[in-house]
Design a protein around this motif. Sequence first.
Motif, mmCIF file in Angstrom:
data_model
loop_
_atom_site.group_PDB
_atom_site.id
_atom_site.type_symbol
_atom_site.label_atom_id
_atom_site.label_comp_id
_atom_site.label_asym_id
_atom_site.label_seq_id
_atom_site.Cartn_x
_atom_site.Cartn_y
_atom_site.Cartn_z
ATOM 1 N N ASN A 157 0.888 -1.267 0.008
ATOM 2 C CA ASN A 157 0.031 0.101 -0.078
ATOM 3 C C ASN A 157 0.549 1.334 -0.053
ATOM 4 O O ASN A 157 0.437 2.215 -0.442
ATOM 5 N N THR A 211 0.688 5.199 -8.715
ATOM 6 C CA THR A 211 0.955 4.026 -7.958
ATOM 7 C C THR A 211 2.092 3.642 -8.676
ATOM 8 O O THR A 211 2.263 3.443 -9.770
ATOM 9 N N LYS A 221 -2.383 11.440 -7.677
ATOM 10 C CA LYS A 221 -2.422 10.229 -7.407
ATOM 11 C C LYS A 221 -1.499 9.274 -8.103
ATOM 12 O O LYS A 221 -1.826 9.435 -9.551
ATOM 13 N N ALA A 277 3.001 2.165 -1.846
ATOM 14 C CA ALA A 277 3.682 2.034 -3.436
ATOM 15 C C ALA A 277 2.598 3.096 -4.194
ATOM 16 O O ALA A 277 2.864 3.478 -5.265
ATOM 17 N N THR A 278 1.624 3.386 -3.299
ATOM 18 C CA THR A 278 0.620 4.316 -3.961
ATOM 19 C C THR A 278 0.725 5.776 -3.017
ATOM 20 O O THR A 278 0.744 5.830 -1.903
ATOM 21 N N LYS A 279 1.056 6.912 -3.806
ATOM 22 C CA LYS A 279 0.953 8.189 -3.432
ATOM 23 C C LYS A 279 -0.067 9.099 -3.634
ATOM 24 O O LYS A 279 -0.429 9.291 -4.864
#
Length: 652
Positions: A82, A140, A138, A84-86
């Motif tokens: 998780n 990933t 956003k 790895a998602t900004k």
Amino acid sequence: MRNLVVVLTLCFCVKTYTQNYDFGKVSKEELEEEYNPSDSSASATYLFKYRNTHFEYYGEDGFQLITEIHERIKIYNQEGFNHATKMIGLYKSGSDEEEVNNIKAYTYNLIDGKIEDTKLDRKAIFKTESSKYRDEKKFTMPNINEGCVIEYKYRVQSPFYSNVDDFVFQNDIPTKKLIAKFEAPEYFKFKVSMRGSLSITPKKEHRRGSLRIGSSDIDFSTEYHEYNLSDIPALREEPYVNNINNYRSKLSYELSYTQFPQSTIKYYSTTWKDVVDRIYKSSSFGDELKKTSYFQKDISALIGSVTDPAKKVELIFNYVKSQVKWNGYYGFYADDVRKAYKDHVGSSGDINLMLTAMLRYAGLKANPVLVSTRTHGVPLFPTREGYNYVVTWVKLPDDTVALLDATNKYNVPNVLPFRALNWQGRIIAENGGSGLVDLYPKTKSKNSMTIMAKIDEEGSIEGSYRSIKTNHRALSFRNSYNVANKDDYLEKLENRYYGVEISDYEVKNDTDLSKPIQESYKFFKESQVDIIGDKMYFSPLFYLKTSDNPFKLEKREFPVDFGYPSVTSYRVLINIPEGYKVESVPESASIALPDNLGSFKYKVVGKGNAIQLLVSSQINQSIVSPTYYEVLKEYFNTFIQKEAEQIVLTRI
């Protein structure tokens, strides 16, 4: 793209960290690391976190707030995927908005002893609108695997220099190295406040800066702060915390005032009165409360013959809930109440300001209440950004007071949605004055259960279950049950109770909000009783007993937030099989928490071929101070052990 006239010299910085922290310089040692040596339970670790917030001058746009981010994260296992998602939050107001650019990101994997990198595709970066005042960028990261390292950097440019995001030093995963910088010209004076348990001392310097306006060079001084920390422990989510972010170690920079050359001082640091005055005078707040023409005809018809104030509140509250659906947007400002009323959909600001205006039109004393939702945190300083939601307060002639939220059709007076149960709200009166109001309910939410069970000679049980739920327990049930596929809901219920077979499932008052929820069903479950020789052993709560203590830490630094006071009670009647008698039952027990915080009562009576169990557990306070943590933890341990104690039957 704006025309850059000159960049302040303060934005040139000397690297104080080793070459290994340069972007792209990921090492084999970092990729080979299988766990964090200081925290082997961590699913990921910040290998490096860097932030530099400073000011740059852009011609006609003036000073802009610039924040540069560089983060490198090691992912040990799938639980860390998780990270790895900004998500990058961006504020906007009118034609002004924050911009993020220069995004650069790679994923690194070790393949056959060689480092291979995968670049983030720009097409994988998405921008969405989360509210009228917030956008979100956003992305990933690609090619995520156990053991990989991800790294990204970007730059945020903001015209809102009075809104400096908090410097967060503690996260839900550990951090090996953190460098944070803040630098501001002498024209900007900030107050710095700190919270959390970490000891944070900045390196401070006064530096020189310059800029050119027209043909003139202007020299000035800057104040520079640098924070250099290593091996920061994680602060992880725990049960019964309103918002763990409230307790992270962080710094806030609050703009006190600005004074530019040949200009007067402009104050930004304000009192709550200043904040309330600005909000109330806004066209999206105070003016919206004064609009009545769009609903006058409908509301007059609705309450025309009604004289009872309480009935007026009920009718108007239910009318708004049925007429306007919440679009999921948070906020205390209205986007457009007329449009929301016409289109039957709107934000929380639209809906609850509309509700307030209608109640006032009906002759009732009603005011909006600013709220910070649980995920938003607790507003410690006077700022409009401290709140992100609004509900309605109404007072009847008999001095009865109710808090209302019309964003959910299952809400009832004084039962706010769980997201809004967050310490205190700020009520805004018609004249712009304000005060604090407690958002936590005083009335207990109840779940009262009656179980009739029969044990057969094979150790299986069958019987009936009935429960009555009130207040927040009823609201929570309606929110989950009424929107669920009924077959899926029943399957999940059976799985929750370890495979019990449920039949004749029935719910009453699922939409009648004036009555409590009534839930009933018949059940059957094999092997609920252990048979050893000529004896039977079983817990009288069977599959309903509590088996896990949510409080596992040795010490807790922050309050336990239950959200609302509650009572859970069981009345269990058990028929034992023929040919058996009761040999022993657990002893009765009564536990009281100090200062009337809660209590637990347990009583078993066996007579003939019948056993009766009475259990009651109640928590009387919404929030429990951490000073009571050890006794609260022991309280849960005690009643869990008590519920696990067994009744023994013996063959006659």
